[in-house]
Design a protein around this motif. Sequence first.
Motif, PDB file in Angstrom:
ATOM      1  N   LYS A  56     -11.387   2.913   7.089  1.00  0.00           N
ATOM      2  CA  LYS A  56     -11.962   3.065   5.753  1.00  0.00           C
ATOM      3  C   LYS A  56     -11.662   1.832   4.917  1.00  0.00           C
ATOM      4  O   LYS A  56     -10.620   1.201   5.088  1.00  0.00           O
ATOM      5  CB  LYS A  56     -11.396   4.312   5.054  1.00  0.00           C
ATOM      6  CG  LYS A  56     -11.733   5.624   5.729  1.00  0.00           C
ATOM      7  CD  LYS A  56     -11.120   6.794   4.954  1.00  0.00           C
ATOM      8  CE  LYS A  56     -11.451   8.127   5.612  1.00  0.00           C
ATOM      9  NZ  LYS A  56     -10.846   9.271   4.874  1.00  0.00           N
ATOM     10  N   ASN A  57     -12.562   1.525   4.001  1.00  0.00           N
ATOM     11  CA  ASN A  57     -12.351   0.418   3.081  1.00  0.00           C
ATOM     12  C   ASN A  57     -11.730   0.950   1.791  1.00  0.00           C
ATOM     13  O   ASN A  57     -12.305   1.815   1.128  1.00  0.00           O
ATOM     14  CB  ASN A  57     -13.681  -0.286   2.779  1.00  0.00           C
ATOM     15  CG  ASN A  57     -13.496  -1.536   1.940  1.00  0.00           C
ATOM     16  OD1 ASN A  57     -13.062  -1.488   0.793  1.00  0.00           O
ATOM     17  ND2 ASN A  57     -13.860  -2.671   2.507  1.00  0.00           N
ATOM     18  N   CYS A  58     -10.549   0.446   1.469  1.00  0.00           N
ATOM     19  CA  CYS A  58      -9.891   0.767   0.204  1.00  0.00           C
ATOM     20  C   CYS A  58     -10.255  -0.349  -0.773  1.00  0.00           C
ATOM     21  O   CYS A  58      -9.639  -1.433  -0.750  1.00  0.00           O
ATOM     22  CB  CYS A  58      -8.382   0.869   0.387  1.00  0.00           C
ATOM     23  SG  CYS A  58      -7.853   2.069   1.630  1.00  0.00           S
ATOM     24  N   ARG A  59     -11.242  -0.107  -1.593  1.00  0.00           N
ATOM     25  CA  ARG A  59     -11.810  -1.177  -2.407  1.00  0.00           C
ATOM     26  C   ARG A  59     -10.825  -1.672  -3.470  1.00  0.00           C
ATOM     27  O   ARG A  59     -10.225  -0.875  -4.199  1.00  0.00           O
ATOM     28  CB  ARG A  59     -13.106  -0.721  -3.079  1.00  0.00           C
ATOM     29  CG  ARG A  59     -13.830  -1.851  -3.799  1.00  0.00           C
ATOM     30  CD  ARG A  59     -15.161  -1.442  -4.362  1.00  0.00           C
ATOM     31  NE  ARG A  59     -15.865  -2.609  -4.894  1.00  0.00           N
ATOM     32  CZ  ARG A  59     -17.038  -2.550  -5.513  1.00  0.00           C
ATOM     33  NH1 ARG A  59     -17.660  -1.381  -5.669  1.00  0.00           N
ATOM     34  NH2 ARG A  59     -17.603  -3.664  -5.964  1.00  0.00           N
ATOM     35  N   ASP A 109     -10.118  -6.016  -1.247  1.00  0.00           N
ATOM     36  CA  ASP A 109     -10.223  -4.820  -0.415  1.00  0.00           C
ATOM     37  C   ASP A 109      -9.146  -4.825   0.665  1.00  0.00           C
ATOM     38  O   ASP A 109      -8.716  -5.880   1.135  1.00  0.00           O
ATOM     39  CB  ASP A 109     -11.593  -4.763   0.267  1.00  0.00           C
ATOM     40  CG  ASP A 109     -12.740  -4.643  -0.720  1.00  0.00           C
ATOM     41  OD1 ASP A 109     -12.484  -4.344  -1.897  1.00  0.00           O
ATOM     42  OD2 ASP A 109     -13.896  -4.860  -0.297  1.00  0.00           O
ATOM     43  N   GLY A 125     -16.099  -3.620  -1.319  1.00  0.00           N
ATOM     44  CA  GLY A 125     -15.932  -2.254  -0.833  1.00  0.00           C
ATOM     45  C   GLY A 125     -16.555  -1.959   0.511  1.00  0.00           C
ATOM     46  O   GLY A 125     -16.564  -0.804   0.950  1.00  0.00           O
ATOM     47  N   GLN A 150      -7.997   0.578   5.869  1.00  0.00           N
ATOM     48  CA  GLN A 150      -7.130   1.642   6.378  1.00  0.00           C
ATOM     49  C   GLN A 150      -7.536   1.938   7.812  1.00  0.00           C
ATOM     50  O   GLN A 150      -8.686   2.264   8.091  1.00  0.00           O
ATOM     51  CB  GLN A 150      -7.234   2.901   5.528  1.00  0.00           C
ATOM     52  CG  GLN A 150      -6.346   4.041   6.024  1.00  0.00           C
ATOM     53  CD  GLN A 150      -6.445   5.291   5.171  1.00  0.00           C
ATOM     54  OE1 GLN A 150      -6.711   5.224   3.978  1.00  0.00           O
ATOM     55  NE2 GLN A 150      -6.268   6.450   5.792  1.00  0.00           N
ATOM     56  N   ASN A 194      -2.642  -0.132   8.028  1.00  0.00           N
ATOM     57  CA  ASN A 194      -3.507  -0.935   7.167  1.00  0.00           C
ATOM     58  C   ASN A 194      -3.724  -2.312   7.775  1.00  0.00           C
ATOM     59  O   ASN A 194      -2.944  -2.777   8.589  1.00  0.00           O
ATOM     60  CB  ASN A 194      -2.894  -1.105   5.767  1.00  0.00           C
ATOM     61  CG  ASN A 194      -2.824   0.176   4.985  1.00  0.00           C
ATOM     62  OD1 ASN A 194      -1.754   0.773   4.866  1.00  0.00           O
ATOM     63  ND2 ASN A 194      -3.938   0.619   4.452  1.00  0.00           N
ATOM     64  N   ALA A 225      -7.832  -2.774  -3.499  1.00  0.00           N
ATOM     65  CA  ALA A 225      -6.585  -2.007  -3.472  1.00  0.00           C
ATOM     66  C   ALA A 225      -5.349  -2.828  -3.807  1.00  0.00           C
ATOM     67  O   ALA A 225      -4.347  -2.279  -4.255  1.00  0.00           O
ATOM     68  CB  ALA A 225      -6.411  -1.344  -2.102  1.00  0.00           C
ATOM     69  N   MET A 228       0.825  -1.205   0.000  1.00  0.00           N
ATOM     70  CA  MET A 228       0.000   0.000   0.000  1.00  0.00           C
ATOM     71  C   MET A 228       0.861   1.258   0.000  1.00  0.00           C
ATOM     72  O   MET A 228       0.393   2.334  -0.409  1.00  0.00           O
ATOM     73  CB  MET A 228      -0.918  -0.010   1.222  1.00  0.00           C
ATOM     74  CG  MET A 228      -2.000  -1.090   1.181  1.00  0.00           C
ATOM     75  SD  MET A 228      -3.227  -0.834  -0.120  1.00  0.00           S
ATOM     76  CE  MET A 228      -4.109   0.589   0.525  1.00  0.00           C
ATOM     77  N   ASP A 236     -18.638   1.080   4.604  1.00  0.00           N
ATOM     78  CA  ASP A 236     -17.314   1.277   3.988  1.00  0.00           C
ATOM     79  C   ASP A 236     -16.422   2.179   4.836  1.00  0.00           C
ATOM     80  O   ASP A 236     -15.235   2.332   4.531  1.00  0.00           O
ATOM     81  CB  ASP A 236     -17.451   1.848   2.582  1.00  0.00           C
ATOM     82  CG  ASP A 236     -18.102   3.229   2.559  1.00  0.00           C
ATOM     83  OD1 ASP A 236     -18.624   3.679   3.613  1.00  0.00           O
ATOM     84  OD2 ASP A 236     -18.110   3.873   1.495  1.00  0.00           O
TER      85      ASP A 236
END
Length: 300
Positions: free
Chosen positions: A283-286, A122, A216, A125, A130, A288, A77, A255
Amino acid sequence: MKKLLFVYNAHSGKGTIKARLSDIVDMMVKKGYCVTIYPTQSRGDATGIVAQAAKNFDLIVCSGGDGTLDEVVTGMMHASEQKPIGYIPTGSTNDFANSLLIPKNMKKAAEIAVSGECFSCDVGQFNDNNFIYVAAFGIFTEVSYQTSQELKNLLGHAAYILEGAKSLRDITAYQMRVEYEDDVLEGDFIYGMVSNSISVGGFKQIAGKNVLLDDGVFEVTLIRHPKNPLELNEIIASLLTRVDNSDLIYSFKTDAIRFYTDMDVPWTLDGEFGGIHSQVEIKNCRQAVEIMVKPKAKEE
């Protein structure tokens, strides 16, 4: 030749990778890769090496437990170029490998790592950090990872909680304000889990059904502090039946979610200590990162 960075934790799973290391590397070479091997030296080491070196390789393969995968994903990431990640699970729990249908057999897992298909997954964060499949606080977030799989299979998750909670005095509650989308929850919570996995702590389907790893959104479970043994039994019964019929348990998808408290709350990220926090934003980093899986795992 294509370039492959193989990062492995030599101590994971009682060092089982050592006996198969030569065969695994030989297979990688036969698949057309020039392999660079890096045994991790300390906690967090994999994050740094992947963040710095990913741009120089075509594929990153890691071997270890969920914590090793967490470090590699975190490194990716922060890398300047995103590359696919292969995973050879050798830990004691291997929650995320189970969710991805990656086999425990190291040779089969290694073949998938270099010859499988990319699955866009996904990533969570957590403040400035992470996680790949779960962030949690509260009752038994650490103990569950220290318990044998045989005992978990025998008791089940809910019965295990009941066995561990000898009395209500053993349970620590955290007064929190939880915000997600347009909703706010306030109260004393004994457990909170934000997950993207079918299995957590070795317990399958704890996050419910219809869990997708690329949609997501997270599956969230929050449990309020029971005021008496009857309420504790109500929580246990709800967990046992997988039916959310208790006002003490909140289950939903989102999300993004935020936690606020005046207390110091220890969190775990992917089964490892994630620090003590009074404010947390997740937060969801879809989709990623890309992880190598069997084709049928991608279809399912």
